[in-house]
Design an enzyme around this catalytic site. Structure first.
Site, PDB file in Angstrom:
ATOM      1  N   SER A  65       0.805  -1.216   0.000  1.00  0.00           N
ATOM      2  CA  SER A  65       0.000   0.000   0.000  1.00  0.00           C
ATOM      3  C   SER A  65       0.843   1.273   0.000  1.00  0.00           C
ATOM      4  O   SER A  65       1.601   1.520  -0.927  1.00  0.00           O
ATOM      5  CB  SER A  65      -0.952  -0.043   1.198  1.00  0.00           C
ATOM      6  OG  SER A  65      -1.843   1.035   1.183  1.00  0.00           O
ATOM      7  N   ASP A 279      -1.442   1.465  -3.613  1.00  0.00           N
ATOM      8  CA  ASP A 279      -2.256   0.376  -4.191  1.00  0.00           C
ATOM      9  C   ASP A 279      -3.656   0.856  -4.546  1.00  0.00           C
ATOM     10  O   ASP A 279      -4.552   0.058  -4.818  1.00  0.00           O
ATOM     11  CB  ASP A 279      -2.304  -0.841  -3.260  1.00  0.00           C
ATOM     12  CG  ASP A 279      -3.034  -0.570  -1.950  1.00  0.00           C
ATOM     13  OD1 ASP A 279      -3.142   0.615  -1.560  1.00  0.00           O
ATOM     14  OD2 ASP A 279      -3.487  -1.532  -1.296  1.00  0.00           O
ATOM     15  N   GLU A 371     -12.169   6.704   6.591  1.00  0.00           N
ATOM     16  CA  GLU A 371     -11.189   7.142   7.567  1.00  0.00           C
ATOM     17  C   GLU A 371     -10.684   8.502   7.091  1.00  0.00           C
ATOM     18  O   GLU A 371     -10.739   8.809   5.900  1.00  0.00           O
ATOM     19  CB  GLU A 371     -10.030   6.139   7.655  1.00  0.00           C
ATOM     20  CG  GLU A 371     -10.439   4.827   8.297  1.00  0.00           C
ATOM     21  CD  GLU A 371      -9.247   3.970   8.691  1.00  0.00           C
ATOM     22  OE1 GLU A 371      -9.028   3.790   9.894  1.00  0.00           O
ATOM     23  OE2 GLU A 371      -8.547   3.474   7.793  1.00  0.00           O
ATOM     24  N   ALA A 372     -10.165   9.299   8.017  1.00  0.00           N
ATOM     25  CA  ALA A 372      -9.664  10.626   7.646  1.00  0.00           C
ATOM     26  C   ALA A 372      -8.580  10.521   6.565  1.00  0.00           C
ATOM     27  O   ALA A 372      -8.401  11.416   5.749  1.00  0.00           O
ATOM     28  CB  ALA A 372      -9.137  11.353   8.877  1.00  0.00           C
ATOM     29  N   THR A 503       1.352  -1.736  15.426  1.00  0.00           N
ATOM     30  CA  THR A 503       2.534  -2.437  14.893  1.00  0.00           C
ATOM     31  C   THR A 503       3.834  -2.188  15.642  1.00  0.00           C
ATOM     32  O   THR A 503       4.762  -2.966  15.535  1.00  0.00           O
ATOM     33  CB  THR A 503       2.762  -2.018  13.423  1.00  0.00           C
ATOM     34  OG1 THR A 503       2.754  -0.582  13.364  1.00  0.00           O
ATOM     35  CG2 THR A 503       1.664  -2.549  12.519  1.00  0.00           C
TER      36      THR A 503
END
Length: 545
Positions: A65, A279, A371-372, A503
Site C-alpha cells: 500500500s 495500491d 477514515e480521515a 505495529t
C-alpha cells in the site's frame, strides 16, 4: 495425503528465517520485502484452505500500500470481497511463525479445527502491485496454492480494490459484475456517464482533474480507465511511475500527513487535484488558493459530500432509508458537528481500522464510511438496493422521484462496495461535483476543519495502554485519562485521545483545538503525560514551537 507431501517438498524452496516473528494485522502482513518469501508461500497455503472451507474463491493481494518501495506485504480477501475474517487472522500469524519442521503439523491442526474437507476444489485469485519485489513474491503465493492442489488465476498487476471486486464478482456468479478488468472499467465508466448526463453545461475546465498516481499501480489503471470515459472527464496524470519512487514525496498518505502538494505536480490556484496511495485504495483531494495556501479535502470532507448528496436524493425519491456516516476518533470534530447538527445524519464512531468501519456501516440501509486518511466507500443493504431498483422501475411516479431513483441506481453502480477504492471514489466525487455544479472551493467551505496535531510517543510496551469508547478514552494506565481531561479543559473547542500503535511500541496522540497553536500545545502536553505515565523511552517529548 499426497498434497501434504508436495507442501513438504515445496516449502523447502521458501524457507523461514529462524526466529523471525510477524503478525497478521488489519492490513495483513507488511514488512521489508526480503523477509516475506516464506510468508507468501504460506499465505498461498492458507488461501487454499480458506477456499476449501468456504467453497468459494478467495483472493490474495501482494502489496504494501502506502509503505516505501523496499517494503511489501500480503492480504487475503474473503468471498464477498471483504477482508479476511478475524478468526482466520490468527491462523495467518500461526502459519507465518511456525518453524519449518512444524509446518505440516500446523496445517493439519487448522484442517482439523475447521473440519475442512480436503477433497473440495480450491480457487484463488492473485494480484500484485508495481514493486520490484512483487513478481517473485506473488510467484511464491502461486507455489503455495499449487502445493495444496488449489487452482489459481493470476491477475498480474491490479489495484487492491480491483482484486476485491474480482473476488466478489466471481462468487456472486456475475451478479456484482464481470470478473475482468474490462468488466470493472465498463461498469464504473457507464455509471459515471449516466450520472454526468445530469450535469448541465460543464466547461472543459470543470471536467479537468489532476491525479497524482503515487508512482504506483493506480497511475497505470487510471490510464486504462481513461479510454472508457470518453469526454466526460479529462485527466492529467502525474507521478505515473515513469520516473520517481513509489510513494516517495507523493501519494495520498504523504499529502495527508505533510499537508502539502506532492512532488512533480504543477497547479494553478483553484485547480482540482487528487492523490491515490500506492495500491489505490485511498484518495484525498486538494487545491491551492490565490495566496498559494494549500487546502486538503480528506476522508471527512469526502464522507460529508457523499452523504449529503445521498440524503438529498433519498428525500427527492421519497424513500425512507436509514443513512449513517461511520467515523473513527481521528475524524475532525467540525465534520462530526456538521453531520449531526446541520445535516441531521446518524454518526457512528468505531475503532480505527477499515474492517471496524465496514462492519458498522453494514448495520444501516446506507452506510458511508471513510477514515480521515481517505480510505472508504459506501455500503447499501440488499433491502435498500431492492427499494431503489423497484422505484426506478415504477412507471406511476412523477419525474422528480424518477430522476432521483435513476441517480441512486447509477450511484450504486459507480461504487465499489467491497472496499475503499480510489478510482471508484474519484468517479463518484467527480459526478457529485458536476451534478451539484460545485467547485472544489465551494465543497471545501461546507465546514472548516478544527486545527489538529498528531504526535507519537515511544514507550517500552504499548500494551500498557488500553482504551474504550471506540478508542476515545484510556482505561489504563491509571491516572492517564484524568490527566488528559484536565489538559483538554485548558483550551477552547478542544479534545484529545491516545491509542497504542498496532505495529510498534509507540502511542499515538491526537489533539484538536480552536487554533493551531493551541492544538500543538495540547498535543505536546498530552505527550508529556503519556511519557510520564505510560513508560516513555528516550528523550522527553519536546515542544513543537
Amino acid at each position: 495425503m499426497a498434497h501434504f507431501k508436495e507442501v513438504t517438498q515445496q516449502s523447502g524452496l521458501h524457507p523461514k528465517p529462524a526466529g523471525l516473528v510477524l503478525q497478521y494485522g488489519t492490513a495483513g502482513f507488511r514488512t521489508n520485502a526480503n523477509q516475506l518469501d516464506h510468508i507468501m508461500f504460506r499465505m498461498g497455503l492458507l488461501a487454499t484452505l480458506r477456499s476449501k472451507k468456504t467453497k468459494a474463491t478467495i483472493g490474495v493481494m501482494v502489496t504494501a500500500s502506502h509503505n516505501p518501495e523496499e517494503d511489501n506485504g500480503v492480504k487475503l480477501i474473503d468471498p464477498m470481497g471483504e477482508m479476511l475474517t478475524s478468526s482466520w487472522e490468527g491462523y495467518g500469524t500461526q502459519l507465518a511463525n511456525t518453524e519449518q519442521e512444524e509446518l505440516l503439523t500446523t496445517l493439519k491442526d487448522i484442517v482439523e479445527k475447521e473440519a475442512i474437507d480436503m477433497s473440495h476444489e480450491a480457487n484463488v485469485f492473485v494480484g500484485k502491485d508495481t514493486r520490484s519485489s512483487s513478481a517473485s513474491l506473488s510467484q511464491a503465493v502461486l507455489d503455495g496454492i499449487k502445493a495444496l492442489g488449489g487452482h489459481s488465476k493470476d491477475y498480474g498487476l491490479v489495484t487492491t480494490p480491483q482484486l476485491h471486486y474480482m473476488v466478489c464478482c466471481q462468487n456472486t456468479q456475475g451478479k456484482y459484475g464481470e470478473a475482468t478488468l474490462e468488466g470493472y472499467y465498463s461498469k464504473l465508466s457507464q455509471a459515471f456517464s449516466q450520472l454526468a448526463k445530469n450535469a448541465s453545461n460543464r466547461t472543459d475546465d470543470q471536467k479537468h482533474l489532476r491525479v497524482d498516481g503515487a508512482n504506483g499501480i493506480g497511475a497505470i489503471k487510471v490510464r486504462e480507465l481513461e479510454s472508457h470515459l470518453k469526454k466526460d472527464l479529462q485527466l492529467s496524470i502525474f507521478n505515473d511511475g515513469s520516473r520517481g519512487k513509489l510513494n516517495h514525496q507523493c501519494g495520498a498518505d504523504f499529502v495527508k500527513v505533510q499537508q502539502k502538494l506532492p512532488i512533480g505536480i504543477k497547479i494553478n490556484p483553484g485547480d482540482r487535484c487528487c492523490s491515490f496511495d500506492g495500491d489505490a485504495d485511498r484518495i484525498v483531494y486538494y487545491y491551492t488558493d490565490s495566496k498559494g495556501h494549500f487546502h486538503l479535502l480528506d476522508g471527512d470532507k469526502i464522507a460529508t459530500l457523499i452523504s449529503s448528496f445521498l440524503k438529498e436524493l433519498l428525500n427527492e425519491a421519497g424513500l425512507d432509508l436509514k443513512i449513517a456516516v461511520v467515523q473513527t476518533a481521528y475524524a475532525n470534530g467540525s465534520s462530526t458537528y456538521y453531520l449531526e447538527n446541520t445535516m441531521k445524519v446518524i454518526v457512528r464512531c468505531t475503532k480505527t481500522g477499515v474492517k471496524h468501519l465496514h462492519h458498522a456501516a453494514q448495520e444501516f440501509d446506507i452506510g458511508v464510511y471513510f477514515e480521515a486518511n481517505g480510505h472508504g466507500t459506501v455500503l447499501f443493504s440488499r433491502g435498500a438496493e431492492g427499494k431503489i431498483q423497484q422505484l426506478a422501475a415504477d412507471t406511476n411516479i412523477n419525474d422528480e422521484r424518477k430522476k432521483a431513483a435513476f441517480l441512486l441506481q447509477n450511484t450504486i453502480n459507480i461504487i465499489n462496495q467491497t472496499v475503499g477504492d480510489a478510482i471508484s471514489d474519484m468517479l463518484l466525487i467527480e459526478a457529485i461535483l458536476a451534478i451539484k455544479g460545485m467547485t472544489v472551493q465551494q465543497w471545501d467551505t461546507i465546514y472548516s476543519d478544527l486545527p489538529n496535531r498528531q504526535l507519537k510517543v515511544k514507550v517500552s510496551d504499548r500494551r500498557v495502554i488500553e482504551t474504550t469508547d471506540a478508542e476515545r478514552r484510556a482505561v489504563t494506565p491509571a491516572g492517564l485519562q484524568d490527566a488528559i481531561d484536565d489538559l483538554v479543559k485548558k483550551y477552547k473547542q478542544a479534545r484529545s485521545f491516545v491509542r497504542p500503535s498496532g505495529t510498534e511500541d509507540v502511542v499515538r496522540v491526537y489533539a484538536e483545538a480552536d487554533t493551531q497553536e493551541n492544538a500543538d500545545a495540547l498535543a505536546h502536553e498530552v505527550s508529556l503525560a503519556v511519557y510520564g505515565l505510560a513508560g516513555g523511552v528516550g528523550d522527553e517529548p519536546k515542544p513543537l514551537h
